[in-house]
Design a protein around this motif. Structure first.
Motif, PDB file in Angstrom:
ATOM      1  N   ALA A   1       7.699 -11.203  -2.056  1.00 37.31           N
ATOM      2  CA  ALA A   1       8.482 -12.176  -1.472  1.00 37.31           C
ATOM      3  C   ALA A   1       8.048 -13.227  -0.822  1.00 37.31           C
ATOM      4  O   ALA A   1       8.876 -14.402  -0.608  1.00 37.31           O
ATOM      5  CB  ALA A   1       9.880 -11.779  -0.733  1.00 37.31           C
ATOM      6  N   LYS A   2       7.442 -12.788   0.268  1.00 38.29           N
ATOM      7  CA  LYS A   2       6.263 -14.543   1.233  1.00 38.29           C
ATOM      8  C   LYS A   2       4.795 -13.624   1.215  1.00 38.29           C
ATOM      9  O   LYS A   2       4.256 -12.861   0.981  1.00 38.29           O
ATOM     10  CB  LYS A   2       7.088 -14.356   2.508  1.00 38.29           C
TER      11      LYS A   2
ATOM     12  N   ALA B   1       9.712  -8.264  -4.092  1.00 39.21           N
ATOM     13  CA  ALA B   1      11.201  -9.445  -5.196  1.00 39.21           C
ATOM     14  C   ALA B   1      10.745  -9.585  -6.650  1.00 39.21           C
ATOM     15  O   ALA B   1       9.606  -9.934  -7.442  1.00 39.21           O
ATOM     16  CB  ALA B   1      10.900 -10.930  -4.837  1.00 39.21           C
ATOM     17  N   TYR B   2      12.469  -9.177  -7.193  1.00 38.65           N
ATOM     18  CA  TYR B   2      11.868  -9.341  -8.921  1.00 38.65           C
ATOM     19  C   TYR B   2      12.702  -9.669  -9.579  1.00 38.65           C
ATOM     20  O   TYR B   2      14.241 -10.528  -8.738  1.00 38.65           O
ATOM     21  CB  TYR B   2      12.524  -7.352  -8.782  1.00 38.65           C
TER      22      TYR B   2
ATOM     23  N   SER C   1       7.370  -8.428 -11.247  1.00 36.27           N
ATOM     24  CA  SER C   1       7.176  -7.905  -9.618  1.00 36.27           C
ATOM     25  C   SER C   1       6.620  -8.960  -9.107  1.00 36.27           C
ATOM     26  O   SER C   1       5.121  -9.634  -9.215  1.00 36.27           O
ATOM     27  CB  SER C   1       6.828  -7.120  -9.295  1.00 36.27           C
ATOM     28  N   SER C   2       6.602  -9.449  -7.735  1.00 35.96           N
ATOM     29  CA  SER C   2       5.756 -10.275  -7.015  1.00 35.96           C
ATOM     30  C   SER C   2       5.918 -10.083  -5.491  1.00 35.96           C
ATOM     31  O   SER C   2       7.639 -10.201  -4.812  1.00 35.96           O
ATOM     32  CB  SER C   2       5.586 -11.597  -6.921  1.00 35.96           C
TER      33      SER C   2
ATOM     34  N   THR D   1      11.896  -1.161 -10.039  1.00 33.55           N
ATOM     35  CA  THR D   1      11.103  -0.765  -9.126  1.00 33.55           C
ATOM     36  C   THR D   1      10.932   0.667  -8.883  1.00 33.55           C
ATOM     37  O   THR D   1      10.369   0.624  -8.092  1.00 33.55           O
ATOM     38  CB  THR D   1      12.660  -0.816  -8.313  1.00 33.55           C
TER      39      THR D   1
ATOM     40  N   THR E   1       6.848  -7.393   4.742  1.00 31.85           N
ATOM     41  CA  THR E   1       7.208  -8.604   3.574  1.00 31.85           C
ATOM     42  C   THR E   1       7.999  -7.133   2.407  1.00 31.85           C
ATOM     43  O   THR E   1       7.460  -6.296   2.579  1.00 31.85           O
ATOM     44  CB  THR E   1       6.838  -9.663   2.935  1.00 31.85           C
ATOM     45  N   THR E   2       8.668  -7.454   1.010  1.00 33.35           N
ATOM     46  CA  THR E   2       9.411  -7.163   0.219  1.00 33.35           C
ATOM     47  C   THR E   2       8.584  -7.345  -0.736  1.00 33.35           C
ATOM     48  O   THR E   2       8.072  -8.058  -0.940  1.00 33.35           O
ATOM     49  CB  THR E   2      10.559  -7.183   0.614  1.00 33.35           C
TER      50      THR E   2
ATOM     51  N   GLU F   1       4.550  -0.870  -3.583  1.00 31.64           N
ATOM     52  CA  GLU F   1       5.779  -1.697  -2.966  1.00 31.64           C
ATOM     53  C   GLU F   1       5.534  -0.901  -1.417  1.00 31.64           C
ATOM     54  O   GLU F   1       5.483  -2.200  -0.392  1.00 31.64           O
ATOM     55  CB  GLU F   1       6.705  -0.631  -3.306  1.00 31.64           C
TER      56      GLU F   1
ATOM     57  N   GLN G   1       1.377 -11.975  -8.747  1.00 24.82           N
ATOM     58  CA  GLN G   1       2.360 -10.825  -9.626  1.00 24.82           C
ATOM     59  C   GLN G   1       2.454 -10.180 -11.093  1.00 24.82           C
ATOM     60  O   GLN G   1       0.591  -9.968 -11.416  1.00 24.82           O
ATOM     61  CB  GLN G   1       3.473 -11.614 -10.015  1.00 24.82           C
TER      62      GLN G   1
END
Length: 315
Positions: free
Chosen positions: A78-79, A55-56, A75-76, A35, A52-53, A44, A93
């Protein structure tokens, strides 16, 4: 995922002990390292600006069969949508490999815009060579050398060459020397119905499965949490019509696979496919579609269950 010089080897008939999972607190600490990296690199911020955010997703594998698991973290976004894939590239990713010694996690591999990491065990044992797959037809391979992963093979267009021969790599300290080994898999002697492969533990969509080519079976070893209420350890996922040689990627493997639904008997369907090297097995066939509110099979489709992919841990 993709790669031949081969060397003969005979494997023992005793399977290695399965390494224990790290507690969630340890995994969370590894995720925090990733992160921080994604924040510092601007990923980020890029994802957030796209609405969006990040996702891990973390999985654990003992990649060098030393009884201690490493952690793989993807890491990719979330949407998807709104151009967010531009933050990550075509694969959407990044992948990270971390190991723990004592109280600290160490980042072994940072693979941006990577589809998958393929582990190629070395004849001499220890940490496997790691191939980073993604867009295109040629993929770089890193080798563990002098305590860290360094370039071993790189790509010049669609041609793979040793990194020490690549003119654009001026810092030769970042290169692992060629030592006569190849990044290709070993070939084991095989007798149908008799041999037991030390590398029989595979990942299937986040679940651990045990593949026994001699018995012609694929059995769930540790179903992922999402399906654990429906699929139990020891349940048969695939039964081949005949044993197969896991080192013959020209032979067709045929048999019966099963789809699971809670409260229903497993639904069988015919699949066929091939080995892609010993590290990957892909089987395909039209999968059963059940009635929405019942167990009855109402048809067959090339849906998500139609392609079964199994990727070796590289133990």
């Amino acid at each position: 995922m993709k790669f031949i010089f081969a060397a003969s080897a005979v494997f023992a008939t005793t399977l290695p002990a399965i390494a224990a999972d790290w507690p969630q607190a340890d995994v969370d600490a590894a995720i925090q390292i990733v992160t921080t990296r994604e924040k510092d690199s601007g990923i980020e911020e890029c994802v957030t600006s796209s609405g969006t955010t990040v996702a891990y997703i973390a999985t654990q594998r003992d990649i060098d069969a030393d009884g201690v698991k490493e952690v793989l973290i993807s890491s990719s976004p979330a949407k998807l949508g709104n151009g967010v894939t531009g933050c990550y590239g075509m694969t959407g990713q990044n992948i990270f490999l971390l190991s723990k010694a004592g109280d600290n996690w160490t980042m072994l591999i940072t693979a941006d815009n990577t589809q998958e990491l393929i582990f190629h065990p070395r004849k001499t044992g220890g940490m496997p060579d790691i191939e980073m797959t993604g867009p295109g037809f040629c993929f770089p391979i890193h080798r563990y050398d002098r305590g860290e992963y360094r370039y071993w093979k790189v790509c010049d267009g669609n041609q793979q060459l040793f990194a020490d021969a690549a003119p654009w790599i001026t810092d030769k300290s970042s290169v692992a020397p060629r030592d006569g080994e190849t990044a290709q898999v070993e070939t084991a002697s095989f007798e149908a119905g008799n041999a037991v492969d030390m590398r029989s533990l595979f990942d299937h969509n986040g679940s651990d499965v045990r593949i026994d080519p001699g018995a012609g079976t694929i059995v769930y070893e540790k179903p992922k949490t999402k399906i654990a209420g429906t699929v139990k350890a020891g349940m048969l996922l695939f039964k081949a019509s005949a044993p197969w040689d896991p080192y013959d990627d020209r032979a067709t493997i045929k048999g019966t696979a099963y789809v699971f639904k809670k409260g229903c008997e497993p639904a069988p369907y015919e699949v066929a496919g091939r080995q892609e090297g010993w590290h990957t097995l892909v089987l395909k066939g039209a999968a059963p579609v059940r009635a929405k509110n019942g167990c009855v099979v109402v048809g067959y489709k090339m849906n998500g269950n139609a392609t079964l992919k199994f990727v070796s841990w590289g133990d």
